[in-house]
Scaffold this motif. Structure first.
Motif, mmCIF file in Angstrom:
data_model
loop_
_atom_site.group_PDB
_atom_site.id
_atom_site.type_symbol
_atom_site.label_atom_id
_atom_site.label_comp_id
_atom_site.label_asym_id
_atom_site.label_seq_id
_atom_site.Cartn_x
_atom_site.Cartn_y
_atom_site.Cartn_z
ATOM 1 N N ASN A 193 0.826 -1.212 0.000
ATOM 2 C CA ASN A 193 0.000 0.000 0.000
ATOM 3 C C ASN A 193 0.858 1.259 0.000
ATOM 4 O O ASN A 193 0.462 2.273 0.540
ATOM 5 C CB ASN A 193 -0.943 -0.001 1.205
ATOM 6 C CG ASN A 193 -0.185 0.199 2.515
ATOM 7 O OD1 ASN A 193 1.034 0.029 2.562
ATOM 8 N ND2 ASN A 193 -0.895 0.563 3.565
ATOM 9 N N GLU A 200 7.559 2.418 3.260
ATOM 10 C CA GLU A 200 7.780 1.764 4.562
ATOM 11 C C GLU A 200 8.511 0.450 4.269
ATOM 12 O O GLU A 200 7.936 -0.635 4.369
ATOM 13 C CB GLU A 200 6.452 1.537 5.277
ATOM 14 C CG GLU A 200 5.750 2.857 5.576
ATOM 15 C CD GLU A 200 4.476 2.681 6.381
ATOM 16 O OE1 GLU A 200 4.471 3.040 7.556
ATOM 17 O OE2 GLU A 200 3.485 2.183 5.824
ATOM 18 N N ASP A 312 6.898 -2.811 0.052
ATOM 19 C CA ASP A 312 6.228 -1.572 0.513
ATOM 20 C C ASP A 312 7.130 -0.361 0.323
ATOM 21 O O ASP A 312 7.282 0.471 1.203
ATOM 22 C CB ASP A 312 5.810 -1.703 1.981
ATOM 23 C CG ASP A 312 4.706 -0.706 2.370
ATOM 24 O OD1 ASP A 312 4.277 0.080 1.504
ATOM 25 O OD2 ASP A 312 4.309 -0.721 3.548
ATOM 26 N N SER A 359 5.741 1.047 9.423
ATOM 27 C CA SER A 359 5.428 -0.384 9.387
ATOM 28 C C SER A 359 5.148 -0.816 7.956
ATOM 29 O O SER A 359 4.387 -0.169 7.240
ATOM 30 C CB SER A 359 4.220 -0.697 10.269
ATOM 31 O OG SER A 359 3.111 0.038 9.824
ATOM 32 N N GLU A 361 3.483 -2.805 5.049
ATOM 33 C CA GLU A 361 2.233 -3.512 4.766
ATOM 34 C C GLU A 361 2.386 -4.258 3.448
ATOM 35 O O GLU A 361 3.081 -3.793 2.550
ATOM 36 C CB GLU A 361 1.043 -2.533 4.625
ATOM 37 C CG GLU A 361 0.487 -2.030 5.939
ATOM 38 C CD GLU A 361 1.227 -0.818 6.474
ATOM 39 O OE1 GLU A 361 1.754 -0.041 5.659
ATOM 40 O OE2 GLU A 361 1.288 -0.661 7.713
HETATM 41 CA CA LIG Z 1 2.720 1.105 3.935
#
Ligand SMILES: [Ca+2]
Ligand SMILES: [Ca+2]
Ligand SMILES: [Ca+2]
Length: 370
Positions: A193, A200, A312, A359, A361
């Protein structure tokens, strides 16, 4: 959940997912001695995430002063009943030991936790369809979507799920139905995402099923990304997270270099940020730390993507991985003909202020070459 027991005499009562293990006392002496059982074997097979309650039922005419539950040799409880639930496939040795001043009584068993998988079809088998482990670090979405087991399952067989891995070191281990071949160029796409200016990055590891048992119990090889060897890049970096007394408090951490800090909480997410399904009050994650050099705390917090080799990361939300970039512990490139398993771990330890912890994802993982 499948259950078998090698112990004919042990009384078992299965109510939904509650298992009562009756402990065998072969003789009850006048001195309240606890005697070891002759039949010391029981075993259970569970699916990833299934919960069972284990109860120590030493007969009431036997007195003991202390009872201990150990899982894989580690003391987890002195209570009469423990709940067992694991989000990591594998074999767990369970031992209950009762002590009085005369004797020690011990009862052992094993629980086999099996992977969770969706059926692989011609339409979905290019994606990872097997979940072997979901071990996130603390984070603002942990214990709810997308930071729970259902979220981890959502990435299987598709690229439209979503799971967060929490702060540094949180990870997920997935498997493919068929080996992904290492052909010329990229072999795997990790969907995420990622947003513009909000990478990230997650570190990617791959594994062959060298021993052919269908389990990720062989050697992990890190994908050598663009940050390898740069300032702030550290392999074998370990962080221990501790459950705070107050469930909603920020999560203290300490690393293996003597640094400490906290995973900050915010007003948007009021549940515990510490994974509440764990048996222990602290746990350690180990992996490769990536540099924080692309994070910019200006008027707007930004995290710019690295050049390549991470999950990510790209703002397009699809990061391409070449198995040819796999390297061994010493940083030497290793030639793998194919891989069966993939692990992704959040690679940066950073508090992104209003955005919460950094973080990784992921939404799904696709193999390109079979
Ligand atoms: Ca992310
Ligand atoms: Ca390749
Ligand atoms: Ca294996």
């Amino acid at each position: 959940m499948k259950i078998k027991s090698n112990s004919k005499k042990s009384s078992r009562l299965l109510v939904t997912l509650t298992l009562i293990l009756g402990f065998l006392i072969t003789s009850c002496s006048k001195n309240d001695d606890l005697k070891p059982s002759e039949e010391n074997n029981w075993s259970l097979t569970l699916s990833l995430g299934d919960a069972v309650s284990l109860k120590s039922s030493v007969p009431s005419n036997i007195s003991y002063t202390k009872g201990e539950w150990k899982i894989n040799g580690e003391l987890v409880s002195n209570e009469e009943i423990i709940q067992f639930r694991e989000y990591k496939a594998g074999t767990y040795d369970i031992e209950f030991t009762a002590y009085n001043d005369k004797k020690v009584f011990s009862k052992k068993g094993t629980i086999e936790v099996e992977k969770y998988a969706v059926a692989a079809t011609t339409a979905n088998s290019m994606f990872a369809t097997q979940l072997f482990e979901y071990t996130p670090a603390p984070g603002q979405f942990i214990n709810k979507s997308p930071g729970d087991l259902a979220s981890a399952k959502s990435v299987l067989g598709a690229k439209s799920g979503l799971v967060t891995l929490g702060a540094f070191g949180g990870g997920i281990v997935l498997g493919f139905e068929n080996p992904v071949l290492n052909k010329a160029g990229d072999d795997i796409i990790i969907y995420s995402n990622a947003f513009v200016n909000l990478a990230e990055p997650g570190v990617v590891w791959v594994m062959e099923d060298t021993n052919g048992n269908g389990k990720p119990d062989d050697i992990w090889y890190e994908i050598k990304g663009s940050e390898f060897g740069k300032e702030g890049y550290k392999r074998n970096y370990a962080v221990t997270y501790t459950k705070p007394d107050l469930e909603t408090a920020e999560i203290p951490w300490k690393d293996n270099l003597g640094n400490t800090g906290t995973v900050k909480t915010n007003s948007f997410h009021k549940q515990s940020y510490f994974p509440l399904w764990l048996n222990s009050n602290e746990y350690t994650v180990r992996g490769t730390l990536l540099p924080s050099s692309n994070i910019n705390f200006g008027a707007q917090v930004m995290s710019l993507p690295f050049e390549k080799g991470y999950a990510d990361n790209s703002s397009a939300g699809n990061d391409r991985i070449d198995i040819a970039d796999a390297m061994d512990e010493s940083g030497k490139t290793i030639k793998l003909n194919s891989i069966k398993f993939i692990k992704v771990q959040t690679g940066i330890l950073a508090d992104m202020k209003a955005l919460g912890e950094l973080s990784t994802e992921i939404k799904g993982v696709e193999g390109l070459n079979f």
